[in-house]
Motif scaffolding. Structure first.
Motif, PDB file in Angstrom:
ATOM      1  N   CYS A  49       0.803  -1.231   0.000  1.00 17.69           N
ATOM      2  CA  CYS A  49       0.000   0.000   0.000  1.00 17.69           C
ATOM      3  C   CYS A  49       0.830   1.273   0.000  1.00 17.69           C
ATOM      4  CB  CYS A  49      -0.902   0.002   1.225  1.00 17.69           C
ATOM      5  SG  CYS A  49       0.038   0.124   2.783  1.00 17.69           S
ATOM      6  N   GLU A  50       2.037   1.196   0.535  1.00 13.56           N
ATOM      7  CA  GLU A  50       2.929   2.361   0.677  1.00 13.56           C
ATOM      8  C   GLU A  50       2.346   3.469   1.553  1.00 13.56           C
ATOM      9  OE1 GLU A  50       5.998   3.338  -2.451  1.00 13.56           O
ATOM     10  OE2 GLU A  50       4.323   2.711  -3.702  1.00 13.56           O
ATOM     11  N   HIS A  51       1.372   3.161   2.385  1.00 16.06           N
ATOM     12  CA  HIS A  51       0.960   4.155   3.369  1.00 16.06           C
ATOM     13  C   HIS A  51       0.630   3.547   4.722  1.00 16.06           C
ATOM     14  CE1 HIS A  51      -2.794   3.461   1.038  1.00 16.06           C
ATOM     15  NE2 HIS A  51      -3.370   3.516   2.215  1.00 16.06           N
ATOM     16  N   GLY A  52       1.360   2.517   5.081  1.00 11.00           N
ATOM     17  CA  GLY A  52       1.323   2.054   6.462  1.00 11.00           C
ATOM     18  C   GLY A  52       0.161   1.176   6.857  1.00 11.00           C
ATOM     19  N   VAL A  53      -0.573   0.638   5.888  1.00 16.12           N
ATOM     20  CA  VAL A  53      -1.772  -0.127   6.231  1.00 16.12           C
ATOM     21  C   VAL A  53      -1.562  -1.636   6.116  1.00 16.12           C
ATOM     22  CG1 VAL A  53      -4.186  -0.549   5.599  1.00 16.12           C
ATOM     23  CG2 VAL A  53      -3.280   1.770   5.559  1.00 16.12           C
ATOM     24  N   CYS A  54      -0.907  -2.092   5.051  1.00 16.58           N
ATOM     25  CA  CYS A  54      -0.936  -3.527   4.740  1.00 16.58           C
ATOM     26  C   CYS A  54       0.112  -4.353   5.483  1.00 16.58           C
ATOM     27  CB  CYS A  54      -0.786  -3.744   3.240  1.00 16.58           C
ATOM     28  SG  CYS A  54       0.884  -3.457   2.609  1.00 16.58           S
TER      29      CYS A  54
END
Ligand code: FES
Ligand code: FES
Length: 177
Positions: A49-54
């Motif tokens: 995701c590149e925003h800390g979610v996956c």
């Protein structure tokens, strides 16, 4: 002028990657995930995701699991960085955790497995006797699109049990008085 700005924006980040001293230039804004893959060539770390979610990009800094897409490369300066490549020697046997993942088919498609392994490796050091609910809670930080977290949970619980059993059997017994 532009050249000066470009040169000034580069920092050489030196760290230890899986026990080996490494260094490479990067910009202040470079994400640790990109630095690991593009500058250090350790492509076992995946980016989702590149925003800390996956959780796919999870690595360890000084032994603690972190999202490398939420960490700047410059924050890793002088620190111990561990990626999935460091869980065992390149030509050596897999770690007990990796072996359990293999036996339980916890790998599934494999994309998010590197990050899950790095989280589980850190978690089991801190929590040697987790319950199933606690393992599931820990894994909630990882979004695996294959679903079927059950084999992963089994692998983690089995690894924990085996480690406790090995630790018990290594305690020297003393003859009764
Ligand atoms: Fe880092 Fe998804 S790629 S959390
Ligand atoms: Fe396939 Fe997680 S193992 S998405």
């Amino acid at each position: 002028m532009t050249d000066t700005l470009a040169r000034d924006a580069l920092h050489t980040v030196r760290l230890r990657l899986n026990g080996t001293s490494r260094g490479a230039p990067c910009e202040t804004r470079t994400l640790l995930s990109d630095f690991i893959r593009d500058s250090l060539g350790a492509t076992g770390t995946h980016v989702g995701c590149e925003h800390g979610v996956c959780g796919a990009c999870t690595v360890q800094l000084d032994g603690v699991a972190v999202r490398s897409c939420m960490t700047l490369a410059v924050q890793a300066e002088g620190r111990e960085l561990a990626t999935v490549e460091g869980l065992c020697d390149a030509d050596g046997p897999m770690s007990d955790l990796q072996d359990a993942f293999k036996r339980h088919h916890a790998l599934q498609c494999g994309f998010c497995t590197a990050g899950i392994l790095m989280s589980c490796d850190d978690y089991l050091r801190r929590k040697p006797d987790p319950s199933e609910a606690e393992v599931r809670d820990m894994l909630s930080g990882h979004l695996c699109r294959c679903t079927g977290y059950t084999p992963i949970v089994r692998a983690v619980l089995e690894t924990a049990a085996q480690r406790r059993s090995r630790a018990l059997s290594s305690v020297p017994s003393f003859p009764e008085a």
